[in-house]
Design a protein around this motif. Sequence first.
Motif, mmCIF file in Angstrom:
data_model
loop_
_atom_site.group_PDB
_atom_site.id
_atom_site.type_symbol
_atom_site.label_atom_id
_atom_site.label_comp_id
_atom_site.label_asym_id
_atom_site.label_seq_id
_atom_site.Cartn_x
_atom_site.Cartn_y
_atom_site.Cartn_z
ATOM 1 N N ASN A 93 14.814 2.853 39.286
ATOM 2 C CA ASN A 93 15.588 1.866 38.866
ATOM 3 C C ASN A 93 16.655 1.559 39.752
ATOM 4 O O ASN A 93 17.021 0.327 39.991
ATOM 5 N N THR A 94 17.113 2.588 40.415
ATOM 6 C CA THR A 94 18.267 2.503 41.401
ATOM 7 C C THR A 94 18.136 1.581 42.561
ATOM 8 O O THR A 94 18.494 0.698 42.806
ATOM 9 N N VAL A 95 16.797 2.232 42.781
ATOM 10 C CA VAL A 95 15.999 1.319 44.206
ATOM 11 C C VAL A 95 15.904 -0.238 43.769
ATOM 12 O O VAL A 95 16.068 -1.239 44.433
ATOM 13 N N LYS A 96 15.296 -0.271 42.562
ATOM 14 C CA LYS A 96 14.794 -1.642 42.043
ATOM 15 C C LYS A 96 16.014 -2.530 42.053
ATOM 16 O O LYS A 96 16.067 -3.659 42.447
ATOM 17 N N TYR A 97 17.196 -2.159 41.333
ATOM 18 C CA TYR A 97 18.358 -2.962 41.172
ATOM 19 C C TYR A 97 19.187 -3.273 42.285
ATOM 20 O O TYR A 97 20.215 -3.824 42.691
ATOM 21 N N SER A 98 18.763 -2.443 43.528
ATOM 22 C CA SER A 98 19.220 -2.606 44.848
ATOM 23 C C SER A 98 18.295 -3.659 45.716
ATOM 24 O O SER A 98 18.981 -3.759 46.847
ATOM 25 N N THR A 99 17.447 -3.887 45.065
ATOM 26 C CA THR A 99 16.451 -4.702 46.073
ATOM 27 C C THR A 99 16.089 -6.117 45.351
ATOM 28 O O THR A 99 16.306 -6.894 46.201
ATOM 29 N N ASN A 100 15.556 -6.097 44.152
ATOM 30 C CA ASN A 100 15.223 -7.350 43.481
ATOM 31 C C ASN A 100 15.049 -7.135 41.974
ATOM 32 O O ASN A 100 14.068 -6.842 41.398
ATOM 33 N N PRO A 101 16.450 -7.251 41.458
ATOM 34 C CA PRO A 101 16.466 -6.834 40.012
ATOM 35 C C PRO A 101 15.396 -7.723 38.973
ATOM 36 O O PRO A 101 14.811 -7.314 38.342
ATOM 37 N N TYR A 102 15.296 -9.263 39.439
ATOM 38 C CA TYR A 102 14.342 -9.900 38.692
ATOM 39 C C TYR A 102 12.920 -9.955 39.173
ATOM 40 O O TYR A 102 12.542 -10.935 39.695
ATOM 41 N N ASN A 103 12.302 -8.666 39.337
ATOM 42 C CA ASN A 103 11.177 -8.527 40.321
ATOM 43 C C ASN A 103 9.808 -8.982 39.745
ATOM 44 O O ASN A 103 9.013 -9.344 40.258
ATOM 45 N N ILE A 104 9.948 -9.451 38.425
ATOM 46 C CA ILE A 104 8.725 -9.663 37.649
ATOM 47 C C ILE A 104 8.997 -11.146 36.778
ATOM 48 O O ILE A 104 10.052 -11.276 36.312
ATOM 49 N N SER A 126 18.983 11.483 50.347
ATOM 50 C CA SER A 126 20.306 11.512 50.294
ATOM 51 C C SER A 126 20.828 10.045 51.078
ATOM 52 O O SER A 126 22.125 9.932 51.333
ATOM 53 N N LYS A 127 20.090 9.504 51.828
ATOM 54 C CA LYS A 127 20.298 8.351 52.660
ATOM 55 C C LYS A 127 20.876 7.131 51.574
ATOM 56 O O LYS A 127 21.646 6.350 52.057
ATOM 57 N N TYR A 128 20.641 7.454 50.365
ATOM 58 C CA TYR A 128 21.023 6.389 49.509
ATOM 59 C C TYR A 128 22.462 7.002 48.568
ATOM 60 O O TYR A 128 22.616 6.294 47.470
ATOM 61 N N ALA A 129 23.078 7.990 48.978
ATOM 62 C CA ALA A 129 23.703 8.703 48.268
ATOM 63 C C ALA A 129 24.964 7.631 47.707
ATOM 64 O O ALA A 129 25.639 7.757 46.519
ATOM 65 N N ALA A 130 25.485 6.665 48.699
ATOM 66 C CA ALA A 130 26.603 5.748 48.259
ATOM 67 C C ALA A 130 26.007 4.419 47.652
ATOM 68 O O ALA A 130 26.894 3.459 47.506
ATOM 69 N N LEU A 131 24.580 4.334 47.363
ATOM 70 C CA LEU A 131 24.085 3.151 46.861
ATOM 71 C C LEU A 131 24.698 2.612 45.580
ATOM 72 O O LEU A 131 24.566 3.435 44.580
ATOM 73 N N GLU A 132 25.069 1.687 45.497
ATOM 74 C CA GLU A 132 25.611 1.237 44.153
ATOM 75 C C GLU A 132 24.760 -0.352 44.051
ATOM 76 O O GLU A 132 25.015 -1.209 44.503
ATOM 77 N N PRO A 133 23.793 -0.152 42.919
ATOM 78 C CA PRO A 133 22.992 -1.450 42.818
ATOM 79 C C PRO A 133 23.652 -2.641 42.314
ATOM 80 O O PRO A 133 25.026 -2.440 41.852
ATOM 81 N N TYR A 134 23.071 -3.441 42.550
ATOM 82 C CA TYR A 134 23.462 -4.991 42.046
ATOM 83 C C TYR A 134 23.583 -4.861 40.522
ATOM 84 O O TYR A 134 22.956 -4.627 39.739
ATOM 85 N N THR A 135 24.790 -5.541 39.917
ATOM 86 C CA THR A 135 24.646 -5.761 38.344
ATOM 87 C C THR A 135 24.496 -7.246 38.103
ATOM 88 O O THR A 135 25.174 -8.267 38.481
ATOM 89 N N PRO A 136 23.121 -7.521 37.594
ATOM 90 C CA PRO A 136 22.938 -9.144 37.157
ATOM 91 C C PRO A 136 23.819 -9.232 35.933
ATOM 92 O O PRO A 136 24.462 -8.514 35.436
ATOM 93 N N GLY A 137 23.814 -10.737 35.886
ATOM 94 C CA GLY A 137 24.887 -11.090 34.801
ATOM 95 C C GLY A 137 24.242 -10.584 33.340
ATOM 96 O O GLY A 137 22.938 -10.397 33.377
#
Lengths: 355, 355
Positions: A233-244, B7-18
Amino acid sequence: MSRFFSSKYAALEPYTPGEQPMDMDRYVKLNTNESPFPPSQKALDYAANNTRTLNLYSDPNSYDLTCAIAKTYGVDKDMVLATNGSDEILNFAFMAFTDQKTPALFADITYGFYPVYAQLNNSAVEIVPLREDFSLNVDDYIGKKGTVFIANPNAPTGTAIPVSEIERLVASDPNRVVVVDEAYVDFGGESSVSLVKKYENVLVCQTFSKSRSFAGGRLGYGIGSKTLISDLNTVKYSTNPYNINSMTSAMGIGILSDPDYTKANCKTIMENRAFTVAGLKKMGFKVLPSSANFIFVSSDRIEGGAYYRSLKEKGVLVRHFDKARISNWCRVSIGTRESMQKYLDVTEQILKERT
Amino acid sequence: MSRFFSSKYAALEPYTPGEQPMDMDRYVKLNTNESPFPPSQKALDYAANNTRTLNLYSDPNSYDLTCAIAKTYGVDKDMVLATNGSDEILNFAFMAFTDQKTPALFADITYGFYPVYAQLNNSAVEIVPLREDFSLNVDDYIGKKGTVFIANPNAPTGTAIPVSEIERLVASDPNRVVVVDEAYVDFGGESSVSLVKKYENVLVCQTFSKSRSFAGGRLGYGIGSKTLISDLNTVKYSTNPYNINSMTSAMGIGILSDPDYTKANCKTIMENRAFTVAGLKKMGFKVLPSSANFIFVSSDRIEGGAYYRSLKEKGVLVRHFDKARISNWCRVSIGTRESMQKYLDVTEQILKERT
């Protein structure tokens, strides 16, 4: 590649999807493992009554769909991630669980997207060749470091291994992830979903594209421990949150509400597979034992590429892979009884013309 | 993140949708810049008659849709790539055109996904702050190395710059890519699509989510030189070849066939925007000049976070960003006249309660 393109992709070779000819109606299309049956009518009914207003964003959590998948498999909703086709969950798994230090381990003969995902994500790769008879032996993976990707049943071979073997692999090293790609599991394979409650390190990927007749809707999912799903989910929300999209989400729930239709279609496909295999064996073909909605076939009487081309010429589209070890084989999707009869007739004609 | 996560994503902060509250009906929803109008009826009509059988894979080239987009903008079909929302084309652009050597350049106050994409793709970043008045000056980018991402109109500010300024930036260095994110261009902005035939190094990204009322369908696209689109296709075919489902594809064509409906809706939104701005100014609000379907507002009488919370308490959902420079501002989507009246009424009430 242009002068603008990042050099990190210098070696990237995109995946080649099966042909989608513009004049498709000319062909009996047995080349991309699609279902010959339409999706359940309940999918359309459900979508008509439950599609969220399309001017609003789709639910980024795909909450209702995720719950429906979870219920189908008797797992918690936090153990499910729905994606835009199972290609997306597979890519997410390569992103999250492989890199230069943690290689991706997969067979030499398997889904052709695995090496592309590895390259795309700049991950190390260790190829673990199938045995001489194209069988996969988990002992070849045990003791090796890295994240394992196993298609079970495998493609394009169609062969499957029992869940007890997957479990032996998963249990052998709790510190590495095993991804089981079950795109074709509903045609006679044994699912590893039961393992996700017991082991933290296994991810099962499935799809609506095959047994559920919904390839055009683009819907796949992963089932795994909460640990793995949270990472994905961390990957998804960094890629395309509205993926479906909302329509696909609603139709997915409708399809899950009609398991009898799916089961009946799978039964028909398995019967048509047996019918096709019997016909081919009569003509002296080698056919690998298949637990999928396709078969992998080869004949001493005609080389694989020539067979593919002759079939295409006569209006039957199958898939041939340009790879030395399997250059003498073709992958044939299982369609309706009529399609398979046509395929057998055309094959007989091709062999006759060569003698 | 688990012990399995790369570990390549250690600093990744996902986008927060509305926020997408489950009890959405309780709210006037002005927080995710959606259209308050349904998509064109022609979308549904077209989909009903033209959706490819859903058991078959969608066309990986999205040929018909791509041609329809190309025709709309008077460009060649090889200058168009359709994607699963415009988030996907933006991520593809970060993947293809940024890395450690070619940084991504973007504003400090802009679409919050740009820094996430940069981190996801391990790309270097150079932040180019907006001027004191939140305006963007292309001189701040000229002479710098790297791929530029400009939202025009910008979000969450709503301010726009003329195409002549974009052209000056694009022409200043033919060896770097300029990505113009035009998600909100149809509400009074000036599009840079005309530049793609003249310059090889400009990519324009647009979406069906805003002016075309199709956020739930997930459809976006990039328009650029054949060079850039070819690179982006390499990324697409290495990520998710069947990225657009058949229903969305068909509905997109239907929507494009009804430009008058889209134009009429945009006109209504712009009128409602003017109405809302006038009401806010009467109450002493600062409102940035907006060319988008939202406004960015601030008042000396109430702090931004408190204003957001008070509105939510009273049933109006807007967006507040937890970022120092704009902590005193809220972004308010423009909806129907009734919604905006309600928003103004509630705002008046909030201010009254504080005096």
